[in-house]
Design an enzyme around this catalytic site. Structure first.
Site, PDB file in Angstrom:
ATOM      1  N   TYR A   1      16.496 -21.923  22.380  1.00  0.00           N
ATOM      2  CA  TYR A   1      17.906 -22.775  22.432  1.00  0.00           C
ATOM      3  C   TYR A   1      19.175 -20.790  22.478  1.00  0.00           C
ATOM      4  CZ  TYR A   1      22.079 -25.412  22.345  1.00  0.00           C
ATOM      5  OH  TYR A   1      23.155 -26.271  23.199  1.00  0.00           O
TER       6      TYR A   1
ATOM      7  N   ILE B   1      29.810 -30.576  18.412  1.00  0.00           N
ATOM      8  CA  ILE B   1      30.578 -31.652  19.332  1.00  0.00           C
ATOM      9  C   ILE B   1      29.620 -32.899  18.781  1.00  0.00           C
ATOM     10  CG2 ILE B   1      31.552 -31.933  21.291  1.00  0.00           C
ATOM     11  CD1 ILE B   1      32.791 -29.784  20.937  1.00  0.00           C
TER      12      ILE B   1
ATOM     13  N   ALA C   1      27.174 -34.591  34.479  1.00  0.00           N
ATOM     14  CA  ALA C   1      27.972 -35.315  33.906  1.00  0.00           C
ATOM     15  C   ALA C   1      27.703 -37.235  33.322  1.00  0.00           C
ATOM     16  CB  ALA C   1      29.360 -35.898  34.977  1.00  0.00           C
TER      17      ALA C   1
ATOM     18  N   ALA D   1      18.630 -18.277  22.693  1.00  0.00           N
ATOM     19  CA  ALA D   1      18.604 -16.968  23.568  1.00  0.00           C
ATOM     20  C   ALA D   1      19.057 -17.845  24.935  1.00  0.00           C
ATOM     21  CB  ALA D   1      17.442 -17.061  23.150  1.00  0.00           C
TER      22      ALA D   1
END
Ligand code: NAD
Length: 250
Positions: free
Chosen positions: A156, A188, A14, A158
């Site tokens: 990544y 993103i 976060a 997989a």
């Protein structure tokens, strides 16, 4: 709509990017949050202090999710803070895009240790606290690359495919008390792919490859996560929701 008033949850990763946007969105809609990062920097501490979130506020926690002992200690600490979790958003993850002839075993282990095993052990560690909720919900974070191939980054891809299948298996195991769903973002704009979106040619390439003609923002993902956690999604479990501007259609 999609309120999380009165709920207590954990968001991993976060400190920045998608996880930070999710934290802001969930706190704004009433959730009290355990906010996790790899380490508690002064910036992260201040972010969490200013976030609010429910009447008792949110709290910062740290652990390297690729380390089983660190995750066990994390949940001991979270348990001292709250006797129950209503939801978990397992967002922390790393990317590496080596081509297969060059990729090392160390890269595979680093990617899998965080993205796949780290995500699983986070969820497993949270289960006793989720069991105290009458309304438990888990959202895992995959990628459109969990179901659509691209050259480079097989480890990544997989790991994200694995997360999606873990989500389906857990949805069956934990029903009917706890729902488990997965969000699969497209491109993103975050620090994870800063090199990409700061390179004009690559930036335009992705804009062109994305039917909705732009990169996504962390704020394109956060409300979707909130929807999946909310009462309005109470009959949805085991699904993977692509939030990718249509890039997976091409
Ligand atoms: P980011 O690099 O900005 O943030 C990742 C977060 O995960 C950071 O808070 C980081 O500290 C944390 N983290 C990473 N490894 C950790 C570890 N071992 N222990 C504890 N915390 C760790 O990336 P982001 O773009 O915000 O990505 C968030 C999630 O979304 C990741 O799972 C990523 O794979 C996924 N995703 C991102 C994109 C994209 O285009 N940015 C696309 C699809 C999926």
């Amino acid at each position: 709509m999609y309120s999380l008033e009165g709920q207590v949850g954990l968001v991993t990763g976060a400190s920045r990017g998608i996880g930070r946007a999710i934290a802001i969105d969930l706190a704004t809609h009433g959730a009290r949050l355990a906010l996790h990062a790899r380490s508690i920097t002064p910036e992260f501490r201040e972010f969490v202090l200013n976030l609010g979130g429910g009447t008792e506020g949110s709290r910062a926690f740290a652990a390297d999710i690729s380390d089983a002992r660190a995750v066990a200690a994390l949940f001991q600490e979270i348990q001292r803070w709250t006797p129950r979790l209503d939801f978990v958003v397992a967002n922390a993850g790393v990317y590496a895009g080596s081509m297969s002839p060059e990729v090392t075993e160390a890269e595979w282990e680093a990617i899998w240790g965080t993205n796949l095993l780290g995500t699983f052990r986070t969820v497993q560690g949270a289960l006793p606290l989720l069991a105290q909720s009458s309304n438990g919900s888990i959202v895992l974070v995959s990628s459109y690359l969990g179901s659509h191939a691209a050259p480079g980054g097989a480890a990544y891809q997989a790991s994200k495919a694995g997360i999606e299948q873990v989500g389906r298996a857990l949805a069956l195991e934990l029903a009917p008390r706890i729902r488990v769903n997965t969000v699969a973002p497209g491109f993103i704009r975050t620090d994870m792919n800063r090199d990409g979106h700061e390179d004009p040619a690559f930036r335009r390439h992705i804009e062109h490859a994305t039917p909705l003609r732009r990169w996504g923002e962390p704020d394109d993902i956060a409300p979707v996560v909130r929807f999946l956690l909310s009462a309005e999604a109470s009959w949805i479990t085991g699904t993977t929701l692509l939030v990718d501007g249509g890039v997976s259609l091409e």
